[in-house]
Every structure is written in C-alpha cells, then in structure tokens.
Design a protein around this motif. Structure first.
Motif, PDB file in Angstrom:
ATOM      1  N   ASP A 164      37.434  39.331 -75.562  1.00 31.79           N
ATOM      2  CA  ASP A 164      37.174  40.220 -74.511  1.00 31.79           C
ATOM      3  C   ASP A 164      38.297  40.939 -73.884  1.00 31.79           C
ATOM      4  N   GLU A 196      39.791  40.969 -71.151  1.00 31.76           N
ATOM      5  CA  GLU A 196      40.989  40.441 -70.356  1.00 31.76           C
ATOM      6  C   GLU A 196      41.730  39.714 -71.201  1.00 31.76           C
ATOM      7  N   ASN A 231      33.735  43.328 -67.590  1.00 31.74           N
ATOM      8  CA  ASN A 231      34.559  43.531 -69.017  1.00 31.74           C
ATOM      9  C   ASN A 231      34.958  45.123 -69.309  1.00 31.74           C
ATOM     10  N   VAL A 241      37.735  46.358 -67.359  1.00 32.61           N
ATOM     11  CA  VAL A 241      39.210  45.909 -67.890  1.00 32.61           C
ATOM     12  C   VAL A 241      39.630  46.674 -69.162  1.00 32.61           C
ATOM     13  N   ALA A 297      44.162  42.232 -72.445  1.00 33.76           N
ATOM     14  CA  ALA A 297      45.085  42.647 -71.521  1.00 33.76           C
ATOM     15  C   ALA A 297      46.188  41.802 -71.303  1.00 33.76           C
ATOM     16  N   ARG A 298      45.729  40.248 -71.407  1.00 32.52           N
ATOM     17  CA  ARG A 298      46.850  39.339 -71.166  1.00 32.52           C
ATOM     18  C   ARG A 298      47.862  39.357 -72.362  1.00 32.52           C
ATOM     19  N   ASN A 341      42.608  48.934 -69.846  1.00 32.96           N
ATOM     20  CA  ASN A 341      43.329  48.845 -70.955  1.00 32.96           C
ATOM     21  C   ASN A 341      43.601  50.368 -71.548  1.00 32.96           C
TER      22      ASN A 341
END
Lengths: 124, 301
Positions: B161, B163, B77, B80, B166-167, B84
């Motif tokens: 989290d 990810e 995590n 990532v 980010a999405r 970010n």
C-alpha cells in the motif's frame, strides 16, 4: 483476498465517524460498490463478519449495493452500460470500450445507535 | 435516583447529568461527555446512556440515527499515494509499480533491466522497493546488481500500500532524482486496487502462463499502462498465441502498450529500457529527441 484490507479501511472510516459524530455502535452499514471496483461482494461480507466482533461494527447489518458501470464506446462515440470489463458494446457489439464509471467503492451511510448492544439475556 | 438513567446514584449526583437537549448543564459540571453523543460520564467515571435524541434508553430498544458518510473506502490510501506522487514529482523520481502473478520472471526481468540501465546511463540513480509476504531473497538479488533495494515483507498482506512505499522510499538514496521500481507482491488481483503514487503500473505476463490471463484478471490489465510479455525465448516450446494474448489485453485496455521481452536472452530489452529512459527524460526535464521511439512514456499522458 484484499477484501480483508477493504474491511479494515471501512472500519477506519467508521471509527473516524464515531470520533466526529459520537455513537456507540453501527446497526447498519451501507456501501456502494461499482461492479468494476474489483470487489467480490461475498468475500467482503465474509471479511466484515470476521472483523466486526469487538468493534463498533459488532452486530451490524451489511447493505452492500452493487452498481452497474458505464463505458464510452469509441465506435458509437456514446456512453453505454456494461457489467464487466469484458462486455461488448450493447449497441454495436464492438469492444473498444473505456469504462467511465463503476469503480466506486464508498461508505454511503451508517445507521448508528447511541447505546451499546443489549446483553444477550435481553435478546430473544 | 437519577431521573434520566435510573441509576442509584450513590455519589449523590441526582440530576447531575451532562445533558443532551432538555437537560441543562450546571456551569461547573464535574463530569464530562464520554465522547459519544448520548453517552454521559459521571464524576466517578461511570457511563450513562439515555441522553440520545429520544432522551431515554430502554434495554432492547436502541436509539438509532443515520449518518451519511459518502467516503471513498480507499481514500486514506489514495491520499498517501497522492503525497508520494507529489514527492516523486518534486524530486524528479520516475516510479513504476511492477505487477504480475508469482513466477512470471519479475525479479529476473528487473535485474536484467537494472543492468541495461546501468550500462546505458551509469549516472542515473536507480532503486528498488521489493514487496513479498516473506523473505528478503528478492532484495538480496537486486542488491547483488549494485542497486540499493529495500524489502517490504507484507506478512499476511497480499499487496503493497501507499504507506509502505512512503516508508520504504524514505530509506532509499534517491535525492536529486532517478528511476524507482516497486516490485509488488506476486498477485494479479489485489495490487490492482492500491495506488502507490507510481507513474505507471507495468504488468508482466510470461508465455508460460495462459494467453487468456488479461481476460481472467481484467482489473489488473485495465489498471496497467504497459504489459511486458516475458520469456518470449520459450515461445518455440509452448503453445502460446502472442497475437491473441495482445488482443485480449487490448480488449480490457485499448490503450495498453505491449512489449515482448526475454530477461534471460535479452530480447526486447533495448526497446523496454529505451522506453524507460525516454520517460525519464521527461520526468527529469533533460533535452531529448523523440526520434526512434516506438511509443510515448507515461510522462506524455
């Protein structure tokens, strides 16, 4: 109950280690948990127990090692040991403390077996 | 019979085992390692055990070895989150992770904040990532203010989290920079542990809750850089000791910045929005003065 997510992250690290080192299962998992890591150890134990069946962690023992933390006391200008974020300085009694360690949450070691767990009939 | 594993070897393999240690590998062995040390795969796909360090496999007696890992459980995590953070920095996006218990008035405060920001700086891009277990109610409320929002439903999850962020961020129109608010799942425990790549965590506590919440949930208040004390318009009607609450927050986090606000009547919103825009001055690199700022933004840290 973020310990469930933590248990999944632990399994992810174990699976990665299995791809690199190659083993069939884990017999003992050792975690280092700082007492400021935000982890309830018994909840993590429960989450690992719940997650393990059908994975590389099935049948493994959990060795969950909690470690004390250190904080910097601004009044004493010295590092002092603490156990919670609410502790006062053991030297001066003040609470101008900035934790400097104790938030670690690491997989330290795996004891692994190259053979799968023996079938139930073989265990006593 | 295979002399290592003791199988009947009806494919006539005899000693044709992929060896570990003592057993030599035939140059053109028609079998391949199964991917785990000491676990061998015969030509027919059968798996054989017993090529581990001890060279034997006895039911009930396993071959064990220790592997030192020394890896951060949240490392995946955090990697990532760092990505970010680099992306936000490169794109000049200032991001905040808003955390609180359910019912602190997070979304109402966010809507009021967005409206003030719009009035003060219509050209600054704003966007919101909304985290909830279910429904898009909160994203709908944000979109009603004209600000783009993406709802992330975590299902059974108790936190966002890196990810997920980010999405969600990839779907927001933030090219060229702006201010991104990430409203985390209402929960004062779990979101403290997950770095999303934000510039700062902002904890929101309302005066209808207890002034001892910073002591009850110290991890969150220790992780936050700002505490917004919300619903201060209700102070005449509730027994809430503001000074004690602030002292409690400072006890777990001596450096926490505290602002008192009311989303519904507007108290303190100028100070809060001024702080946000000052932080954005730093992130966007535009010239500005430090006169009149009560406190430094996260970019000063």
């Amino acid at each position: 109950m973020h310990e469930t997510s933590i248990a999944e992250s632990v399994l992810g690290l174990v699976e990665q280690a299995a791809r690199q080192s190659g083993f069939a299962r884990v017999t003992r998992l050792t975690l280092d948990i700082g007492c400021l890591a935000g982890i309830e150890v018994e909840s993590l134990r429960f989450a690992l127990d719940a997650l393990a069946p059908g994975t590389l962690l099935e049948g493994a023992q959990w060795q969950l090692c909690e470690h004390a933390a250190q904080a910097w006391c601004m009044q004493c200008a010295a590092p002092v040991p603490i156990h919670t974020r609410l502790d006062d300085c053991p030297q001066c009694g003040g609470h101008q403390l900035q934790p400097v360690s104790g938030t670690e949450l690491r997989v330290r070691e795996l004891l692994v077996a190259d053979a799968p767990a023996p079938p139930a009939a073989h265990t006593h | 019979m295979c002399t290592i594993c003791g199988c009947n070897g009806d494919d006539g393999h005899g000693l044709r085992l992929y060896p570990a240690g003592a057993h030599a590998v035939p140059a053109a062995a028609p079998w391949a390692p199964a991917g785990a040390a000491g676990v061998l795969r015969h030509a027919g796909g059968d798996l054989h055990y017993g090529a581990g360090p001890a060279g034997v496999s006895v039911p009930g007696l396993s071959q064990t070895r220790a592997i030192r890992i020394e890896q951060d459980v949240l490392g995946a995590n955090n990697r990532v989150a760092e990505r970010n953070r680099e992306h936000f920095s490169a794109e000049r996006i200032l991001s905040f992770n808003l955390v609180s218990s359910p019912g602190s008035g997070k979304t109402t405060l966010l809507c009021a904040t967005l409206q003030r920001l719009r009035e003060r700086e219509p050209a600054t891009k704003l966007a919101v990532i909304e985290g909830d277990q279910q429904t898009s109610h909160d994203a709908d409320r944000i979109r009603a203010t004209g600000v783009p929002a993406i709802q992330v439903n975590t299902g059974k999850g108790c936190h966002l989290d890196a990810e997920m962020v980010a999405r969600a961020n990839a779907g927001l129109p933030m090219a060229g920079g702006g201010i991104l608010f990430i409203e985390n799942v209402g929960n004062l425990v779990c979101p403290a542990m997950w770095d999303l790549g934000e510039a700062a965590k902002v904890a929101i506590l309302s005066v209808t809750e207890g002034e001892d919440k910073p002591l009850k949930y110290p991890d969150m208040f220790a992780a936050a850089q700002v505490m917004l004390l919300n619903k201060v318009d209700l102070l005449p009607y509730v027994s809430f000791d503001v000074e004690r609450c602030i002292a409690n927050a400072r006890r777990v986090n001596p450096r926490i910045l505290v602002m008192q606000v009311s989303a519904t009547v507007g108290t303190g919103l100028d100070e809060w929005v001024g702080w946000l825009l000052h932080a954005y001055d730093h992130v966007s690199g535009r010239p500005h003065s430090h006169a009149g700022h009560a406190a430094a933004g996260p970019a000063h840290r």
